[in-house]
Design an enzyme around this catalytic site. Structure first.
Site, PDB file in Angstrom:
ATOM      1  N   HIS A 160      45.161  80.460   9.511  1.00 51.19           N
ATOM      2  CA  HIS A 160      43.915  80.910  10.178  1.00 51.19           C
ATOM      3  C   HIS A 160      44.080  80.998  11.519  1.00 51.19           C
ATOM      4  O   HIS A 160      43.702  81.613  12.307  1.00 51.19           O
ATOM      5  CB  HIS A 160      42.546  80.295   9.598  1.00 51.19           C
ATOM      6  CG  HIS A 160      41.393  80.502  10.185  1.00 51.19           C
ATOM      7  ND1 HIS A 160      40.230  81.049   9.749  1.00 51.19           N
ATOM      8  CD2 HIS A 160      40.933  79.882  11.537  1.00 51.19           C
ATOM      9  CE1 HIS A 160      39.309  81.454  10.689  1.00 51.19           C
ATOM     10  NE2 HIS A 160      39.542  80.642  11.719  1.00 51.19           N
ATOM     11  N   GLU A 161      44.429  79.749  11.778  1.00 59.06           N
ATOM     12  CA  GLU A 161      44.774  79.409  13.235  1.00 59.06           C
ATOM     13  C   GLU A 161      45.892  80.321  13.963  1.00 59.06           C
ATOM     14  O   GLU A 161      45.639  80.831  15.118  1.00 59.06           O
ATOM     15  CB  GLU A 161      44.942  78.153  13.611  1.00 59.06           C
ATOM     16  CG  GLU A 161      43.918  77.069  13.013  1.00 59.06           C
ATOM     17  CD  GLU A 161      42.648  77.342  13.729  1.00 59.06           C
ATOM     18  OE1 GLU A 161      42.616  78.016  15.094  1.00 59.06           O
ATOM     19  OE2 GLU A 161      41.538  77.188  13.212  1.00 59.06           O
ATOM     20  N   HIS A 164      44.835  83.764  14.559  1.00 56.39           N
ATOM     21  CA  HIS A 164      44.145  83.998  15.972  1.00 56.39           C
ATOM     22  C   HIS A 164      44.994  84.349  17.121  1.00 56.39           C
ATOM     23  O   HIS A 164      44.493  84.968  17.868  1.00 56.39           O
ATOM     24  CB  HIS A 164      43.253  82.552  16.359  1.00 56.39           C
ATOM     25  CG  HIS A 164      42.186  82.360  15.707  1.00 56.39           C
ATOM     26  ND1 HIS A 164      41.013  83.325  15.644  1.00 56.39           N
ATOM     27  CD2 HIS A 164      41.421  81.189  15.006  1.00 56.39           C
ATOM     28  CE1 HIS A 164      39.833  82.859  15.279  1.00 56.39           C
ATOM     29  NE2 HIS A 164      40.181  81.716  14.583  1.00 56.39           N
ATOM     30  N   TYR A 175      35.857  86.597  21.922  1.00 53.66           N
ATOM     31  CA  TYR A 175      35.318  85.698  21.060  1.00 53.66           C
ATOM     32  C   TYR A 175      33.835  85.316  21.211  1.00 53.66           C
ATOM     33  O   TYR A 175      33.466  84.157  21.374  1.00 53.66           O
ATOM     34  CB  TYR A 175      36.149  84.414  21.287  1.00 53.66           C
ATOM     35  CG  TYR A 175      36.104  83.349  19.954  1.00 53.66           C
ATOM     36  CD1 TYR A 175      36.706  83.574  18.851  1.00 53.66           C
ATOM     37  CD2 TYR A 175      35.604  82.024  20.235  1.00 53.66           C
ATOM     38  CE1 TYR A 175      36.795  82.818  17.818  1.00 53.66           C
ATOM     39  CE2 TYR A 175      35.679  81.159  19.016  1.00 53.66           C
ATOM     40  CZ  TYR A 175      36.183  81.504  17.723  1.00 53.66           C
ATOM     41  OH  TYR A 175      36.281  80.992  16.791  1.00 53.66           O
ATOM     42  N   GLU A 184      37.147  86.260  13.837  1.00 55.19           N
ATOM     43  CA  GLU A 184      37.088  84.979  12.812  1.00 55.19           C
ATOM     44  C   GLU A 184      37.469  85.599  11.478  1.00 55.19           C
ATOM     45  O   GLU A 184      38.198  85.312  10.640  1.00 55.19           O
ATOM     46  CB  GLU A 184      35.839  84.582  12.588  1.00 55.19           C
ATOM     47  CG  GLU A 184      35.527  83.382  13.804  1.00 55.19           C
ATOM     48  CD  GLU A 184      36.615  82.257  13.258  1.00 55.19           C
ATOM     49  OE1 GLU A 184      36.680  81.779  12.211  1.00 55.19           O
ATOM     50  OE2 GLU A 184      37.264  81.677  14.425  1.00 55.19           O
ATOM     51  N   ASP A 252      26.859  79.020  17.897  1.00 55.06           N
ATOM     52  CA  ASP A 252      28.294  79.320  17.337  1.00 55.06           C
ATOM     53  C   ASP A 252      28.901  80.612  18.032  1.00 55.06           C
ATOM     54  O   ASP A 252      29.314  81.325  17.480  1.00 55.06           O
ATOM     55  CB  ASP A 252      28.278  79.474  15.943  1.00 55.06           C
ATOM     56  CG  ASP A 252      29.616  79.640  15.240  1.00 55.06           C
ATOM     57  OD1 ASP A 252      30.629  79.163  15.668  1.00 55.06           O
ATOM     58  OD2 ASP A 252      29.512  80.560  14.100  1.00 55.06           O
ATOM     59  N   HIS A 257      31.444  82.237  13.513  1.00 56.33           N
ATOM     60  CA  HIS A 257      31.706  81.995  12.091  1.00 56.33           C
ATOM     61  C   HIS A 257      30.663  82.174  11.036  1.00 56.33           C
ATOM     62  O   HIS A 257      30.861  81.939   9.839  1.00 56.33           O
ATOM     63  CB  HIS A 257      31.727  80.250  12.041  1.00 56.33           C
ATOM     64  CG  HIS A 257      33.178  79.763  13.060  1.00 56.33           C
ATOM     65  ND1 HIS A 257      32.804  79.474  14.298  1.00 56.33           N
ATOM     66  CD2 HIS A 257      34.317  79.741  12.718  1.00 56.33           C
ATOM     67  CE1 HIS A 257      34.149  79.133  14.866  1.00 56.33           C
ATOM     68  NE2 HIS A 257      34.969  79.286  13.842  1.00 56.33           N
TER      69      HIS A 257
END
Lengths: 338, 85
Positions: A160-161, A164, A175, A184, A252, A257
């Protein structure tokens, strides 16, 4: 045209409109400009300017030594033998698996396509319940041991990271709000795909959960998010699975998310129709054609174009366009088939 | 001193709110208020970074500041660790 510290020959809104109409050069100019602006914002980034020469996507794992600092001590670098710290070894191995997936599946040399180093920081802070991508590198906490555990060892968190990073270089999705939710979404999509590859699972065997291994038995839920059933992974999970329940609040970063649950569900449904490998290619090629401020409807429009082309040349199922249309319609997003 | 700390975002996307009263020395209060002055208003583009919304009130002064992963002062990190226990 000038805003503070930024001057443009062609105003960004014109570039965006042309990018939406398929002008690749404008899309590139828009993404590059934004990326350069971001780079300029921190002295650190300026110091870390890399040379033009391609790299090999070398892995470097640093130990933050429970401080809120990155790059404290380099513990393991590409080619080094395993070390005593298992978290370091796991971050090294999982990031290597992700790198291999992108290289072998899409011919992508590291996150930027030019072999940039893959830098991980582990043991960040004290009881730190998070992992993040800061534009240059990944950072993982150990978790508090009460509800969360080590983030660096989880293949889906690492994927996931790292995704990005890929998104930053392919589309640079802003973002915030819908473009942030898409940022996301693409991270969750490739986290899921790579997790299933890592675990050698079929789509029927997979749990479709994100972050199931970073929560403890005390955590009120089975994971952080569910691609199959957004909003059901834990007691705090407020992800919608349909545009009817779209979150329009300010929390958020305006729900990055939260609203990602909507396209996440569409991805899951599409995988059931045509399989995860066809979906992986469609989603990757779609991301490559997106721009910084793309919205949900833009994604569907581009995805239908991409899918039609891939289907015509036999790269994905001939049913793919219908599957994409049907999956997005199920979450309240309707596009015009091409 | 009254405090309210809201931590939002992050990979988990789970918000946490800590609110209450704590006894701190005058020196400590001064140091915390001073730390809040370092508030950096620039929006962070860190993917999965958390935001830290901090409010402090010692009956004489009220301060509020928002930080991101990259600019949380050490004093605020310590305060968060303390109230989480």
């Amino acid at each position: 045209m000038c805003s503070k510290h930024q001057c443009y020959i062609v105003p960004p809104f014109i570039l965006e409109e042309l990018a939406k109409r398929g002008n690749i050069a404008c899309k590139k100019a828009l993404n590059d400009t934004q990326r350069i602006n971001q780079k300029r914002k921190t002295t650190l980034n300026n110091l870390l300017q890399r040379s033009v020469a391609d790299g090999n996507g070398d892995r470097l794992v640093f130990d933050s030594e429970n401080q809120y600092e990155q790059r404290q001590s380099l513990i393991r670098k590409e080619g080094d033998d395993i070390v005593v710290d298992t978290v370091v070894n796991e971050a090294y191995d999982t990031s290597g698996f992700v790198r291999k997936y992108f290289r072998e599946t899409f011919g992508l040399n590291s996150m930027d396509g030019n072999g940039m180093d893959i830098i991980s920081n582990v043991h960040y802070g004290i009881d730190y319940n998070n992992a993040y991508w800061d534009g240059d590198e990944m950072t993982y906490g150990d978790g508090d041991g009460l509800e969360f555990t080590n983030f660096a060892s989880a293949i889906d968190v690492v994927a996931h990271e790292l995704m990005h990073g890929v998104t930053q270089f392919l589309a640079n999705l802003e973002y915030v709000s819908q473009s942030g939710a898409l940022n996301e979404h693409f991270s969750d999509v490739f986290a899921t795909i790579i997790k299933q590859k890592y675990l050698k699972q079929s789509i029927s065997e997979a749990d479709w959960l994100i972050g199931d291994t970073v929560v403890t038995d005390n955590f009120p839920g089975v994971g952080i998010r569910s691609m199959m059933s957004p909003g059901t992974a834990n007691d705090f999970d407020s992800q919608p699975d349909h545009m009817d329940n779209y979150y329009s609040g300010s929390q958020d970063n305006q729900g990055v998310h939260i609203n990602s649950g909507i396209p996440n569900k569409a991805f899951y449904l599409c995988c059931l129709e045509i399989g995860i490998d066809d979906c992986a290619l469609i989603w990757f090629e779609t991301l490559s054609a997106l721009w910084r401020t793309a919205q949900f409807n833009d994604v569907l429009e581009i995805m239908l174009e991409v899918t039609s082309k891939l289907s015509e040349i036999g790269r994905v199922s001939e049913r793919a366009t219908e599957a994409v249309t049907k999956s997005f319609a199920a979450v309240g997003l309707k596009g015009v088939s091409v | 001193m009254k405090y309210k700390i809201i931590i939002e975002g992050g990979f988990t996307g789970i918000s946490r709110k800590y609110e209450g009263d704590m006894t701190v020395s005058e020196l400590k209060a001064k140091s915390l208020f001073s730390a809040l002055h370092t508030d950096d208003k620039t929006r962070s583009n860190i993917a999965d970074g958390q935001t830290y919304d901090i409010s402090l009130d010692d009956n004489h002064k009220k301060y509020q500041a928002v930080f991101n992963e990259k600019n949380v002062p050490d004093e605020i990190r310590e305060l968060i660790a303390q109230v989480k226990q």
